[in-house]
Design a protein around this motif. Structure first.
Motif, short mmCIF file in Angstrom:
data_model
loop_
_atom_site.label_atom_id
_atom_site.label_comp_id
_atom_site.label_asym_id
_atom_site.label_seq_id
_atom_site.Cartn_x
_atom_site.Cartn_y
_atom_site.Cartn_z
N HIS A 1 0.59 -1.17 0.22
CA HIS A 1 -0.14 0.48 -0.22
C HIS A 1 0.91 1.25 -0.14
O HIS A 1 0.24 2.36 0.07
CB HIS A 1 -0.92 -0.15 1.36
CG HIS A 1 -2.18 -1.36 1.37
ND1 HIS A 1 -2.10 -1.99 2.32
CD2 HIS A 1 -2.29 -1.76 -0.09
CE1 HIS A 1 -2.68 -3.00 2.08
NE2 HIS A 1 -3.19 -2.79 0.61
N MET A 2 2.71 0.95 -0.32
CA MET A 2 2.90 2.06 -0.15
C MET A 2 4.53 2.43 -1.29
O MET A 2 5.42 1.97 -0.81
CB MET A 2 3.69 2.42 1.24
CG MET A 2 4.45 4.30 1.54
SD MET A 2 3.97 5.00 0.65
CE MET A 2 2.18 5.28 1.98
N GLY A 3 3.87 1.99 -2.58
CA GLY A 3 4.42 1.63 -3.71
C GLY A 3 5.26 2.76 -4.41
O GLY A 3 4.79 3.57 -3.55
N PRO A 4 5.52 2.46 -5.11
CA PRO A 4 6.57 3.98 -6.35
C PRO A 4 5.47 5.08 -6.35
O PRO A 4 5.04 6.90 -5.92
CB PRO A 4 7.20 3.69 -6.98
CG PRO A 4 6.81 2.60 -6.52
CD PRO A 4 6.25 1.82 -6.32
N ALA A 5 3.63 4.54 -6.36
CA ALA A 5 2.56 5.33 -6.78
C ALA A 5 2.07 6.34 -5.95
O ALA A 5 1.83 7.39 -5.53
CB ALA A 5 1.63 4.83 -7.49
N GLU A 6 2.18 4.84 -4.96
CA GLU A 6 1.25 6.07 -3.71
C GLU A 6 2.19 6.51 -2.28
O GLU A 6 1.64 8.23 -2.48
CB GLU A 6 1.90 4.97 -2.68
CG GLU A 6 -0.36 3.61 -2.55
CD GLU A 6 0.60 3.09 -4.36
OE1 GLU A 6 -0.12 2.00 -4.53
OE2 GLU A 6 1.29 2.36 -4.31
N LEU A 7 3.84 6.64 -3.30
CA LEU A 7 4.72 7.47 -2.00
C LEU A 7 4.68 8.47 -3.01
O LEU A 7 4.67 9.56 -2.62
CB LEU A 7 6.38 7.08 -2.31
CG LEU A 7 6.65 7.69 -1.20
CD1 LEU A 7 6.91 7.69 -0.35
CD2 LEU A 7 8.28 7.15 -1.54
N ALA A 8 4.60 8.62 -4.46
CA ALA A 8 4.40 10.53 -5.01
C ALA A 8 3.25 10.76 -4.83
O ALA A 8 2.86 11.48 -4.65
CB ALA A 8 4.69 9.79 -6.59
N GLY A 9 1.56 9.70 -4.33
CA GLY A 9 1.04 10.24 -4.16
C GLY A 9 0.69 10.93 -3.30
O GLY A 9 0.09 12.38 -2.38
N ALA A 10 1.58 10.81 -2.10
CA ALA A 10 2.15 12.12 -0.85
C ALA A 10 2.82 13.38 -0.92
O ALA A 10 1.80 14.21 -0.41
CB ALA A 10 2.97 10.97 0.17
N VAL A 11 3.67 13.06 -1.69
CA VAL A 11 3.98 14.10 -2.26
C VAL A 11 2.93 14.84 -3.42
O VAL A 11 2.73 16.80 -2.97
CB VAL A 11 5.12 14.16 -3.35
CG1 VAL A 11 5.53 15.84 -3.75
CG2 VAL A 11 6.34 13.64 -2.87
N GLU B 1 7.76 15.53 -7.83
CA GLU B 1 8.76 17.28 -7.54
C GLU B 1 7.32 18.18 -6.87
O GLU B 1 6.44 17.48 -7.94
CB GLU B 1 9.98 17.70 -9.38
CG GLU B 1 9.78 19.35 -8.93
CD GLU B 1 10.89 19.95 -9.64
OE1 GLU B 1 11.60 19.69 -9.97
OE2 GLU B 1 9.59 19.63 -11.18
N LEU B 2 7.75 18.77 -6.03
CA LEU B 2 6.68 19.78 -5.85
C LEU B 2 8.15 21.07 -5.97
O LEU B 2 9.15 21.15 -5.57
CB LEU B 2 6.15 19.98 -4.36
CG LEU B 2 5.64 20.50 -3.58
CD1 LEU B 2 4.47 19.77 -2.37
CD2 LEU B 2 6.45 21.33 -2.79
N THR B 3 7.28 21.99 -5.89
CA THR B 3 7.87 23.64 -6.31
C THR B 3 7.09 24.52 -5.75
O THR B 3 5.59 24.44 -5.89
CB THR B 3 8.73 23.81 -7.59
OG1 THR B 3 7.08 23.66 -8.59
CG2 THR B 3 9.33 22.89 -7.97
N HIS B 4 7.22 24.97 -4.61
CA HIS B 4 6.46 26.04 -4.21
C HIS B 4 7.51 27.56 -3.83
O HIS B 4 8.54 27.76 -3.73
CB HIS B 4 6.06 26.21 -2.78
CG HIS B 4 4.05 26.65 -2.78
ND1 HIS B 4 5.41 27.58 -1.16
CD2 HIS B 4 3.37 26.37 -2.42
CE1 HIS B 4 4.65 28.22 -0.67
NE2 HIS B 4 3.38 27.93 -1.53
N GLY B 5 7.09 29.14 -4.11
CA GLY B 5 7.54 30.20 -3.43
C GLY B 5 8.22 30.76 -4.68
O GLY B 5 8.07 30.58 -5.35
#
Length: 457
Positions: free
Chosen positions: A157-167, A209-213
């Motif tokens: 329940h915490m594969g690559p897609a799910e981890l990216a989903g948290a981002v 990738e998350l970007t902000h600011g």
């Protein structure tokens, strides 16, 4: 969060007195002879880690005396949520002069329960705190809960897609920009080592990738190793070595939680969060020992050992981060067992290419009582990663200085002019301790956030 109750009226809560050996006699004297005899019968005199419940005239608890260590205020009472009977407790004014936020944060961390798959035996006892204290500590408590939840969740329940989903979820919560490169897009966009490590899994590798600011704000890049499960690849781990490899994305969990704190606090930075998310699996297309991969930075890396995969997924992300010439790059990774051999499970190994960065992090760690230990980037050891066919190997024959050689490998992908620090973190509690329940753990998170607050505020 069920770790505390916010209430302006603590009248229905049992008084909780944090004391120590020095204040015990004076404190218990105020409760009278019967209370003194009760403590003597329970052999309690304010020792750290112990508590006694004082009965009132009706037999119900009239107060709880809890032994406290002034040197460790956050975790002195952190065992109480699961040891005291269920109910509401309020810190009494006769307690030691400790910061209410420290006590409340420790209480919250001790109350943590991972309940996704197993119903807890009981609810934790609750601490009544005021709204201002709750507001002050809630972001950190939630961040640590996030780290623990991400790590404790099995790879199913915490594969690559799910981890990216948290981002992605973090980006949506804070109005940040989000993008990801998935599967063969990694090759097309020149992230070859991330692709190589993750290509054998039935779940595609990716870079989130998350970007902000604001564009003119100091640019901070956080990078987290997101190996959602590590079999070791063709250099397969033993059963014991593989058992807890769901936690090999602990570095990613730390980076995601730290990014959340930065966003919640609205620190004046341009933030980039990079999470290379893969599963190091075994299949006919798994990458092999002896292969040479040309990395994003243009360095050719010979694969000496497929179980040294974390540094491979990080090197492309670090190279991409460095291309943006940020003010600072911080990476987090459950990178080496050698760091645990050197420092044990509770001390994350800190490497930095700037003394001022390392010293500021260590100072913040002392202030937050969240330990870090600096290890050297002893560059002569880079010879241990020599390859006769490529620029360097991802591992070598020697088992000496494994955490140092891993950090030196990463440093090859960070330009000399770029400020950078790397944290080799265990991300795990092997057993229950006050405030540190068995399973996934945030280590160094409070120290790093304090450092960033000092640097950018």
């Amino acid at each position: 969060m069920n770790a505390w109750v916010i209430s302006a009226d603590a009248g229905d809560a049992t008084p909780l007195l944090a004391i120590d050996r020095e204040t015990f006699a004076a404190t218990i004297a105020a409760f009278g002879d019967a209370a003194q005899r009760w403590c003597a019968a329970n052999a309690f005199a304010g020792e750290p880690g112990r508590f006694v419940t004082l009965p009132g005239a009706d037999g119900a608890a009239c107060a709880v005396l809890a032994g406290c260590d002034r040197r460790d205020p956050i975790f002195s009472l952190a065992s109480l949520p699961v040891r005291l009977p269920e109910g509401r407790y309020a810190l009494d004014a006769r307690s030691l002069a400790l910061d209410a936020g420290d006590i409340a944060l420790g209480w919250a961390l001790g109350a943590y329960q991972f309940a996704r798959y197993k119903q807890p035996m009981r609810a934790p006892a609750q601490l009544v705190i005021d709204a201002a204290t709750a507001t002050r500590i809630a972001p950190m408590a939630e961040a640590i809960y996030r780290v623990r939840d991400l790590i404790n969740t099995p790879t199913e329940h915490m594969g690559p897609a799910e981890l990216a989903g948290a981002v992605r979820a973090l980006a949506e919560r804070h109005g940040a920009a989000y993008r990801e490169w998935v599967g063969d897009e990694l090759l097309a966009e020149n992230f070859p080592t991330i692709h190589a490590v993750g290509r054998a899994s039935h779940r595609a590798p990716r870079l989130a990738e998350l970007t902000h600011g604001a564009a003119d704000a100091p640019h901070l890049v956080l990078v987290g190793k997101g190996v959602c499960f590590d079999t070791g690849g063709l250099d397969i781990k033993t059963g014991d070595g593989m058992r807890w490899m769901k936690k090999d994305m602990g570095g990613a969990a730390h980076a995601i939680a730290l990014a959340g704190l930065v966003l919640e606090a609205k620190l004046p930075v341009r933030l980039t969060l990079l999470i290379p998310a893969v599963e190091n699996a075994i299949a006919g297309n798994a990458y092999r020992p002896g292969e040479v991969i040309t990395t994003r930075a243009g360095l050719n890396v010979e694969i000496d050992n497929t179980d040294a995969e974390g540094r491979l997924v990080l090197c492309d992300a670090l190279a991409y981060a460095a291309e943006q010439k940020p003010d600072l790059i911080l990476d987090f990774a459950t990178l080496t067992g050698a760091a645990r051999v050197a420092l044990g499970p509770e001390l994350p190994a800190l490497f930095a290419n700037r003394d001022e960065i390392a010293n500021a992090l260590l100072g913040a760690a002392d202030g937050a009582r969240d330990p870090l230990w600096r290890m050297p980037l002893w560059r002569p050891y880079l010879a241990m990663l020599d390859s006769y066919v490529a620029d360097l190997a991802n591992a070598g024959a020697s088992r000496h200085a494994g955490s140092i050689t891993a950090a030196l490998f990463l440093e090859r992908f960070v330009p000399e002019a770029q400020a950078w620090a790397h944290l080799d973190v265990y991300s795990w509690n092997d057993a229950d301790k006050p405030g540190h329940p068995r399973g996934g753990e945030a280590q160094g998170l409070r120290a790093y956030f304090a450092f960033l607050q000092q640097r950018y505020r």
